[in-house]
Design an enzyme around this catalytic site. Structure first.
Site, PDB file in Angstrom:
ATOM      1  N   GLU A   1      54.936  43.526  50.171  1.00 39.29           N
ATOM      2  CA  GLU A   1      55.549  44.109  51.370  1.00 39.29           C
ATOM      3  C   GLU A   1      54.554  44.271  52.521  1.00 39.29           C
ATOM      4  O   GLU A   1      54.866  43.924  53.655  1.00 39.29           O
ATOM      5  CB  GLU A   1      56.222  45.438  51.035  1.00 39.29           C
ATOM      6  CG  GLU A   1      57.430  45.292  50.115  1.00 39.29           C
ATOM      7  CD  GLU A   1      58.506  44.344  50.636  1.00 39.29           C
ATOM      8  OE1 GLU A   1      58.526  44.039  51.840  1.00 39.29           O
ATOM      9  OE2 GLU A   1      59.334  43.895  49.816  1.00 39.29           O
TER      10      GLU A   1
ATOM     11  N   HIS B   1      61.139  38.168  58.114  1.00 43.29           N
ATOM     12  CA  HIS B   1      60.540  38.893  56.992  1.00 43.29           C
ATOM     13  C   HIS B   1      61.081  38.377  55.657  1.00 43.29           C
ATOM     14  O   HIS B   1      60.303  38.028  54.755  1.00 43.29           O
ATOM     15  CB  HIS B   1      60.833  40.391  57.136  1.00 43.29           C
ATOM     16  CG  HIS B   1      60.284  41.230  56.031  1.00 43.29           C
ATOM     17  ND1 HIS B   1      59.065  41.860  56.116  1.00 43.29           N
ATOM     18  CD2 HIS B   1      60.778  41.532  54.798  1.00 43.29           C
ATOM     19  CE1 HIS B   1      58.837  42.513  54.981  1.00 43.29           C
ATOM     20  NE2 HIS B   1      59.865  42.331  54.171  1.00 43.29           N
ATOM     21  N   GLU B   2      62.392  38.302  55.526  1.00 41.03           N
ATOM     22  CA  GLU B   2      62.967  37.878  54.237  1.00 41.03           C
ATOM     23  C   GLU B   2      62.623  36.416  53.955  1.00 41.03           C
ATOM     24  O   GLU B   2      62.349  36.046  52.816  1.00 41.03           O
ATOM     25  CB  GLU B   2      64.487  38.095  54.208  1.00 41.03           C
ATOM     26  CG  GLU B   2      64.938  39.531  54.515  1.00 41.03           C
ATOM     27  CD  GLU B   2      64.233  40.620  53.701  1.00 41.03           C
ATOM     28  OE1 GLU B   2      63.824  40.349  52.557  1.00 41.03           O
ATOM     29  OE2 GLU B   2      64.083  41.744  54.219  1.00 41.03           O
TER      30      GLU B   2
ATOM     31  N   GLY C   1      68.549  47.295  53.592  1.00 43.52           N
ATOM     32  CA  GLY C   1      68.497  46.565  54.855  1.00 43.52           C
ATOM     33  C   GLY C   1      68.756  45.087  54.615  1.00 43.52           C
ATOM     34  O   GLY C   1      69.710  44.499  55.112  1.00 43.52           O
ATOM     35  N   ALA C   2      67.895  44.493  53.787  1.00 41.96           N
ATOM     36  CA  ALA C   2      68.010  43.076  53.473  1.00 41.96           C
ATOM     37  C   ALA C   2      67.191  42.815  52.216  1.00 41.96           C
ATOM     38  O   ALA C   2      66.277  43.568  51.904  1.00 41.96           O
ATOM     39  CB  ALA C   2      67.483  42.226  54.623  1.00 41.96           C
TER      40      ALA C   2
ATOM     41  N   HIS D   1      59.040  36.052  52.644  1.00 40.36           N
ATOM     42  CA  HIS D   1      58.884  36.441  51.239  1.00 40.36           C
ATOM     43  C   HIS D   1      58.948  35.233  50.297  1.00 40.36           C
ATOM     44  O   HIS D   1      58.499  35.320  49.155  1.00 40.36           O
ATOM     45  CB  HIS D   1      59.989  37.417  50.836  1.00 40.36           C
ATOM     46  CG  HIS D   1      59.626  38.864  50.996  1.00 40.36           C
ATOM     47  ND1 HIS D   1      58.460  39.403  50.508  1.00 40.36           N
ATOM     48  CD2 HIS D   1      60.317  39.908  51.558  1.00 40.36           C
ATOM     49  CE1 HIS D   1      58.440  40.711  50.772  1.00 40.36           C
ATOM     50  NE2 HIS D   1      59.534  41.033  51.419  1.00 40.36           N
TER      51      HIS D   1
ATOM     52  N   GLU E   1      66.397  44.370  42.983  1.00 42.79           N
ATOM     53  CA  GLU E   1      65.112  45.045  43.162  1.00 42.79           C
ATOM     54  C   GLU E   1      65.362  46.549  43.258  1.00 42.79           C
ATOM     55  O   GLU E   1      66.266  46.961  43.998  1.00 42.79           O
ATOM     56  CB  GLU E   1      64.413  44.574  44.435  1.00 42.79           C
ATOM     57  CG  GLU E   1      63.021  45.153  44.544  1.00 42.79           C
ATOM     58  CD  GLU E   1      62.233  44.661  45.767  1.00 42.79           C
ATOM     59  OE1 GLU E   1      62.759  43.859  46.548  1.00 42.79           O
ATOM     60  OE2 GLU E   1      61.087  45.098  45.904  1.00 42.79           O
TER      61      GLU E   1
ATOM     62  N   GLU F   1      65.321  39.703  49.686  1.00 41.45           N
ATOM     63  CA  GLU F   1      64.790  38.338  49.743  1.00 41.45           C
ATOM     64  C   GLU F   1      65.066  37.493  48.511  1.00 41.45           C
ATOM     65  O   GLU F   1      64.312  36.561  48.233  1.00 41.45           O
ATOM     66  CB  GLU F   1      63.278  38.414  49.960  1.00 41.45           C
ATOM     67  CG  GLU F   1      62.444  38.891  48.744  1.00 41.45           C
ATOM     68  CD  GLU F   1      62.109  40.371  48.751  1.00 41.45           C
ATOM     69  OE1 GLU F   1      62.826  41.139  49.402  1.00 41.45           O
ATOM     70  OE2 GLU F   1      61.123  40.758  48.092  1.00 41.45           O
ATOM     71  N   ASN F   2      66.134  37.763  47.756  1.00 44.63           N
ATOM     72  CA  ASN F   2      66.448  36.947  46.576  1.00 44.63           C
ATOM     73  C   ASN F   2      66.169  35.469  46.871  1.00 44.63           C
ATOM     74  O   ASN F   2      66.543  34.973  47.921  1.00 44.63           O
ATOM     75  CB  ASN F   2      67.924  37.076  46.220  1.00 44.63           C
ATOM     76  CG  ASN F   2      68.415  38.496  46.283  1.00 44.63           C
ATOM     77  OD1 ASN F   2      67.927  39.353  45.578  1.00 44.63           O
ATOM     78  ND2 ASN F   2      69.370  38.753  47.173  1.00 44.63           N
TER      79      ASN F   2
HETATM   80 ZN   LIG Z   1      60.140  42.907  52.190  1.00 49.36          ZN
END
Ligand SMILES: [Zn+2]
Length: 467
Positions: free
Chosen positions: A326, A303-304, A267-268, A307, A127, A270-271
């Site tokens: 988001e 959060h991830e 940060g992280a 997603h 991303e 979400e694949n």
């Molecule tokens: Zn996100």
């Protein structure tokens, strides 16, 4: 931006759908740190309404093209055009199978987009537009397809080979090599592709979904961090339960991976089924971590995970809609933390964060709507406005519609758009239709931000404040 190259602005109003549907993508990686060979095969079909023949336009960056074949015919350099980051094959027929082979160089990739070396192992960040550094592909979020990925590597250096979806096969190869195949049955955009290859240690747990699916939960870390994954795992289990109870959303695959590394510079991410995290958002031990660290981990793991539905199963039509995934997912993680801890304390923290980071952004030269009208570089739009103000706009839907009205809207949103790439307007329409709310003809724009309320124009904002 490359020096001396002026990049043109991209406008939201110029959106046009990609003329081809990609029915499947088969990827084969022959993995090496210096050179990785990527073979891709994709089946393309012209969409209804597009007349054959049509050009196939693909994106690619820093790829060393070895070969390209269209419908089993080897293409020579005069059969296609490479210009900047696009490759065009003129006049392809209605149904086309395209095969490419490229070489990429992970160790030399210092952009941390695409496939790169992190410590002793390889990982990806796609991303917003990193997939084009892996293979030639229509690297845009509205081109969704199913991926089958085969990873082949030396067994000693790369005992762990991960990609999205469920593992369907694996085997040994001569010369101390091995291979693993992953199949993701859910169509996804290229920015959600992920690959991890290396020598990582594993913490494992299980979760049984409400409908009885047994899901293996695996957190991969560098060996010295094995004793610091407990809270992340607990947070993941809590997030999965919470999303079932509060949003009626279940996990959809047999496996869920989190990979934590000290060297991940986002940060992280979400694949699909293979989240990649900076260690800061995974690792904690009571003797070294603070309460804020624990809360931060819970929020980011949630959060991830959230997603998986808001972002992955239903994704964005184009990058202008970034707040659709988001803003909505930040709202969901804020609610998760509020339900897990103290709602009042969480709300105070959210508002302080908004006032501390987003208000100054809105007051300065960086001010922009949650859904911009144009951009030059999308990576500059991962902002407090798109995320935190976007979440606040979603919170306003929730405040106006109440929990049950909001959930009715979410249900309709998924019924209509599961497996699609959509816009903020589609979200608005689902919320409005599910609640028979007034439509946009009755808009009263916020006096302080006017067009910035384009995400939710069907009612008057609660007050003329900036959020
Ligand atoms: Zn996100």
């Amino acid at each position: 931006m490359k020096e001396g190259v002026a990049r043109k602005a991209i406008y939201r109003k110029d959106y046009t759908a990609y003329p081809w549907e990609v029915h499947r993508l088969d990827l084969h990686f022959d993995i090496g740190i210096e050179t990785t060979i990527v073979r891709a095969e994709m089946a393309l079909q012209l969409r209804d309404g597009a007349r054959a023949p049509q050009d196939i336009v693909l994106n690619g960056s820093d790829l060393q093209l070895v070969s390209i074949m269209l419908n089993d015919r080897v293409l020579n350099t005069q059969d296609y055009i490479v210009e900047g980051e696009t490759l065009t094959i003129p006049g392809a027929p209605q149904n086309s199978v395209l095969k490419t082979e490229v070489e990429i160089h992970p160790a030399g990739n210092s952009a941390f987009e695409g496939l790169y070396l992190s410590g002793d192992f390889l990982l990806t960040q796609c991303e917003a537009q990193g997939f084009r550094k892996i293979t030639w592909f229509p690297d845009r979020p509205d081109v969704m397809t199913t991926y089958r990925v085969t990873l082949e590597a030396d067994k000693t250096g790369f005992p762990v080979l991960l990609s999205n979806g469920n593992q369907t096969d694996a085997g040994e190869l001569p010369g101390g090599r091995h291979w693993v195949r992953w199949q993701d049955p859910f169509p996804k955009p290229s920015y959600l592709f992920a690959l991890v290859a290396g020598d990582l240690s594993l913490v494992e747990d299980h979760f049984t979904t409400r409908s009885g699916r047994d899901v293996a939960l695996r957190i991969y870390v560098e060996a010295e961090n094995l004793d610091r994954c407990e809270h992340a795992m607990e947070s993941l289990v809590n997030a999965m339960s919470w999303d079932e109870e509060r949003f009626d959303l279940e996990y959809d695959l047999d496996i869920y991976h989190i990979v934590a590394t000290n060297d991940f510079n986002m940060g992280a991410m979400e694949n699909k089924s293979l989240n990649i995290f900076n260690s800061k958002y995974v690792l904690a031990r009571p003797d070294t971590a603070t309460d804020a660290d624990y809360q931060g981990i819970e929020g980011v793991i949630g959060h991830e995970y959230f997603h998986n539905w808001t972002g992955n199963r239903v994704t964005c039509q184009d990058w202008f809609q970034l707040t659709l995934k988001e803003g909505l997912t930040v709202f969901r993680d804020e609610e998760f933390s509020a339900d897990m801890q103290s709602r009042a304390v969480k709300r105070i923290r959210v508002v302080r964060d908004l006032r501390g980071r987003q208000f100054p952004e809105d007051d300065g030269p960086m001010s922009h709507p949650i859904r911009p009208d144009h951009y030059v570089e999308i990576n500059n739009f991962y902002t407090a406005t798109v995320y935190q103000k976007g979440a606040t706009i979603v919170r306003m839907y929730h405040t106006r519609l109440g929990e049950s009205g909001f959930q009715k809207g979410m249900k309709l949103y998924f019924e209509r758009h599961d497996g699609q790439a959509v816009t903020c307007d589609d979200f608005l329409a689902a919320m409005a239709d599910a609640n028979a709310a007034r439509k946009s003809s009755q808009v009263t724009a916020c006096p302080s931000c006017r067009s910035k309320y384009s995400f939710m124009p069907f009612w008057k904002p609660l007050s003329p404040s900036r959020v």
